[in-house]
Scaffold this motif. Structure first.
Motif, mmCIF file in Angstrom:
data_model
loop_
_atom_site.group_PDB
_atom_site.id
_atom_site.type_symbol
_atom_site.label_atom_id
_atom_site.label_comp_id
_atom_site.label_asym_id
_atom_site.label_seq_id
_atom_site.Cartn_x
_atom_site.Cartn_y
_atom_site.Cartn_z
ATOM 1 N N VAL A 642 34.821 39.569 22.434
ATOM 2 C CA VAL A 642 34.989 40.406 21.242
ATOM 3 C C VAL A 642 34.273 41.741 21.434
ATOM 4 O O VAL A 642 34.794 42.799 21.075
ATOM 5 N N GLN A 643 33.066 41.703 22.024
ATOM 6 C CA GLN A 643 32.326 42.944 22.260
ATOM 7 C C GLN A 643 33.113 43.909 23.141
ATOM 8 O O GLN A 643 33.104 45.116 22.925
ATOM 9 N N SER A 644 33.812 43.380 24.144
ATOM 10 C CA SER A 644 34.549 44.243 25.068
ATOM 11 C C SER A 644 35.742 44.913 24.412
ATOM 12 O O SER A 644 36.241 45.922 24.900
ATOM 13 N N ARG A 645 36.211 44.359 23.288
ATOM 14 C CA ARG A 645 37.412 44.907 22.637
ATOM 15 C C ARG A 645 37.133 45.479 21.247
ATOM 16 O O ARG A 645 38.054 45.926 20.571
ATOM 17 N N ILE A 646 35.869 45.484 20.821
ATOM 18 C CA ILE A 646 35.559 45.790 19.420
ATOM 19 C C ILE A 646 35.969 47.203 19.029
ATOM 20 O O ILE A 646 36.269 47.487 17.879
ATOM 21 N N PHE A 651 42.453 46.540 17.182
ATOM 22 C CA PHE A 651 41.811 45.230 17.350
ATOM 23 C C PHE A 651 40.905 44.938 16.159
ATOM 24 O O PHE A 651 40.124 45.778 15.729
ATOM 25 N N THR A 652 41.033 43.740 15.596
ATOM 26 C CA THR A 652 40.202 43.356 14.453
ATOM 27 C C THR A 652 39.867 41.881 14.539
ATOM 28 O O THR A 652 40.661 41.080 15.053
ATOM 29 N N GLU A 682 25.457 45.655 20.825
ATOM 30 C CA GLU A 682 24.807 44.542 21.503
ATOM 31 C C GLU A 682 24.770 43.361 20.551
ATOM 32 O O GLU A 682 24.350 43.502 19.391
ATOM 33 N N SER A 683 25.220 42.216 21.044
ATOM 34 C CA SER A 683 25.294 41.058 20.154
ATOM 35 C C SER A 683 25.357 39.777 20.961
ATOM 36 O O SER A 683 25.801 39.768 22.121
ATOM 37 N N GLU A 684 24.914 38.709 20.320
ATOM 38 C CA GLU A 684 25.051 37.369 20.849
ATOM 39 C C GLU A 684 25.458 36.457 19.702
ATOM 40 O O GLU A 684 25.035 36.668 18.553
ATOM 41 N N PRO A 685 26.282 35.451 19.962
ATOM 42 C CA PRO A 685 26.689 34.537 18.888
ATOM 43 C C PRO A 685 25.485 33.933 18.183
ATOM 44 O O PRO A 685 24.555 33.433 18.817
#
Length: 699
Positions: A642-646, A651-652, A682-685
């Motif tokens: 998701v981060q690579s396409r945010i 894209f949603t 920057e994010s992590e589940p």
């Protein structure tokens, strides 16, 4: 004299405000000539207010210049602001008149009809809705909820044919595409009249002189009827029909004004949705053309220097692409065919018209020369001048050599695709900011005048109260033993407490007006229009104004507690930027975080959410001559995919119908393309997400 009063009363009763104004003005002149200035003052002030409500600015200015002595009580104080309802009417500024047989006016103000928070929410929802069917359903529901109607129909024009697209009542909304002609479910005669005249029609108990009563109205006999055009910049986009079957006088002038304003916002969104569908269709068609291409694409400067050769060049001609980019295309043409090729190129540059089906022999390794046909199209700048050439070459000697072309994509066509996407993002951004910005700026402007008046009045009131309290203390000092009734009254009202509390009460009122003034300033900061050039701006002010706009969404609701917003502002200087566009970036990121929290609250108990508060932390810091803004939430986070396409176009991560995939794409375009900055995530589940914006201090 009696005739003047009768004329004024008759005009007022029938809603002819311009005639009411004129009658008051003539009566004032009559009394003024008679030497009855005090009576003339009353009539002239009433005329002044009528002209103002009618919108006759030139006449208002004329009265101020000719009769300042009669209008002194009005002119010596700040001109009283219009009501918010009148402000919405002025913002809408329809080019048509509303007609009603009863001309009833509602006594409710804007808070009773539709409060500010709801207006902001509706306008923002309209502006953010890009799917046509979703927008139509939302529009019908909104009109039913805020009009007092129990039935609604919406008509749109599709390829020069008007259709009934929405039928709705208090229980359900039905989307359809049924021709308007001879339709038995709507009053066709009334709708055709509104379509032809672009006027709003209000009817009570079917009492009207307009030629609009047809079979539908005679059969159903609704008590209240409203039909209004949905206009944008003078163009008719749709027609809205509302009715109430059981109650007469539902569609008051106040409600018509609010509905007209909402229709104006809806017209912008309808146009936006139509353009969005058109762009999607054009993009799909363009991709089909690219995928179906089996030829070689090229471009060159006006002096014949090749600037681009599509990858099909090498398999078609068995020549190295890198060897020929930067060379003249004349060198690739057989000597006997140079004249026809150069003549066609010159004609394209001089006339600005395409030259088609030019056949010549093209250099080819192994076969020496290959017969091809070419279409030449001039490349033009913004002024319409031809600055280069582009075209398509087809192998007409060996069709099989062109089969590999369909597998390739030309960089030139990809650039064109990106330009289409960029234009789409700019259009959506412009429309969203226009609808929201106009509303916020208009409301903020109207708040200023009454707040200024209240501030001045409170200051004067504090002085007067202090004088009265001092006088009362002096009186008690010299007459310490008042009569029994005075003592009893002082005990009843608790005089000592009143004397202590009244100054504190006035101070509290002063603090409240100061708070409203700061809110107005924040609204104007958010809605500021960008100029052609960057200006120096304080980013903290923009963030604060955006938080104010979204404040109603941070509050607790039935599904979750309030979202806590923490601001850790560092010492950062003003930067050169487009402030309005950066406000849009902050708005998109924060709104996405709120949507994420709302979605995460589903299925979780209120106590569980209170135990783990939802938070958004905004931090600013200066790093290496760049300002960094960090917006972090403690939500569900996102995985690497998701981060690579945010930030990708369209894209949603939201559910169907709740997101367009344009918000973060617009944000990245503003930060990177318009401000030469960077926008990363920057994010992590399960660990939340942090968006970082870095902007140079000097543009």
């Amino acid at each position: 004299m009696d005739y003047y009063d009768r004329a004024i009363a008759g005009a007022k009763e029938n809603g002819y405000i311009q005639e009411e104004a004129l009658a008051n003005e003539l009566a004032a002149k009559f009394y003024l000539n008679w030497g009855r200035e005090k009576v003339a003052t009353s009539y002239m002030q009433e005329a002044y207010y009528c002209y103002a409500r009618w919108g006759a600015k030139a006449k208002v200015a004329d009265l101020e210049q000719r009769y300042p002595q009669l209008l002194q009580p009005i002119l010596k104080t700040d001109i009283q602001s219009l009501t918010i309802l009148e402000t919405l009417t002025n913002i809408t500024a329809p080019g048509y008149a509303a007609y009603s047989t009863s001309r009833k006016s509602s006594s409710s103000n804007i808070h009773q009809s539709l409060d500010l928070a709801t207006l902001l929410q509706i306008s923002q929802t309209f502006a953010s809705t890009i799917a046509l069917d979703e927008l139509l359903q939302m529009l019908a529901q909104t009109m039913l909820e805020n009009s007092g109607a129990d039935r609604c129909a919406l008509m749109l024009c599709d390829e020069n044919q008007w259709q009934v697209r929405v039928m709705a009542d208090l229980e359900q909304v039905t989307l359809q595409s049924v021709p308007l002609d001879n339709n038995r479910t709507v009053p066709v005669k009334l709708i055709q009249y509104v379509k032809n005249t672009m006027t709003t029609v209000v009817i009570d108990d079917l009492q009207t002189d307009f030629p609009v009563i047809g079979d539908y109205l005679n059969y159903h006999h609704p008590k209240s009827v409203l039909c209004l055009p949905v206009l944008n910049q003078g163009s008719l986009h749709a027609i809205l029909y509302l009715e109430n079957q059981s109650t007469s006088g539902v569609f008051t002038s106040d409600r018509v004004a609010v509905l007209s304003f909402l229709c104006t916002q809806a017209a912008i969104s309808l146009r936006n949705a139509d353009l969005y569908q058109t762009l999607q269709g054009s993009e799909a068609k363009f991709r089909r053309l690219v995928e179906g291409a089996d030829d070689m694409i090229w471009s060159a400067l006006a002096d014949s220097t090749l600037t681009y050769l599509s990858p099909q060049f090498e398999p078609m001609f068995k020549l190295s692409l890198s060897d020929w980019v930067g060379q003249s295309f004349v060198k690739l043409v057989h000597p006997d065919d140079i004249e026809i090729v150069t003549a066609s190129a010159t004609a394209a540059l001089e006339t600005g018209k395409s030259q088609k089906n030019i056949e010549f022999r093209h250099l080819c390794q192994g076969k020496e020369y290959l017969w091809v046909t070419v279409n030449v199209t001039p490349i033009k700048n913004l002024q319409g001048q031809s600055i280069g050439l582009q075209g398509i070459i087809r192998d007409i000697s060996d069709r099989k050599a062109a089969e590999a072309i369909i597998q390739q994509k030309s960089q030139d066509l990809e650039n064109t695709l990106q330009e289409l996407q960029s234009a789409q993002l700019q259009m959506v951004q412009s429309e969203k900011m226009a609808s929201l910005g106009n509303l916020v700026a208009g409301v903020a402007h109207e708040i200023n005048n009454p707040i200024g008046f209240l501030n001045g009045s409170i200051n004067n009131g504090k002085e007067h109260v202090q004088d009265l309290l001092e006088h009362l203390a002096l009186y008690q000092q010299h007459y310490p033993s008042p009569t029994s009734p005075i003592q009893d009254h002082a005990e009843d009202i608790d005089l000592e407490y009143v004397c202590e509390d009244l100054p504190q009460l006035l101070n509290s009122m002063q603090g409240a007006t100061d708070r409203i003034k700061s809110i107005s300033t924040s609204l104007r900061t958010f809605s500021r229009a960008d100029t052609e050039y960057k200006v120096s701006a304080n980013l903290h002010e923009g963030i604060d104004s955006t938080l104010l706009i979204l404040k109603y969404r941070f509050k607790a609701n039935q599904h979750r507690p309030a979202i806590e917003v923490i601001t850790n502002y560092g010492e950062i200087p003003p930067i050169d930027c487009f402030p309005g566009q950066l406000n849009q970036v902050f708005m998109n990121i924060l709104a996405n975080a709120i949507d994420m929290f709302d979605e995460a609250a589903q299925g979780r108990s209120f106590k569980e959410l209170e135990a783990n508060p939802q938070q958004i932390t905004i931090s600013t810091v200066l790093i290496d001559q760049q300002v960094q803004i960090s917006i972090r939430d403690n939500g569900k986070g996102m995985n690497a995919e998701v981060q690579s396409r945010i930030f990708d176009h369209l894209f949603t991560t939201k559910s169907v119908g709740k997101g367009t995939g344009l918000g973060l794409a617009i944000a990245q375009q503003i930060v990177v393309d318009k401000h030469s900055g960077s926008l990363t995530v920057e994010s992590e589940p399960g660990q939340g997400a942090e968006f970082r914006i870095q902007l140079p201090i000097e543009g």
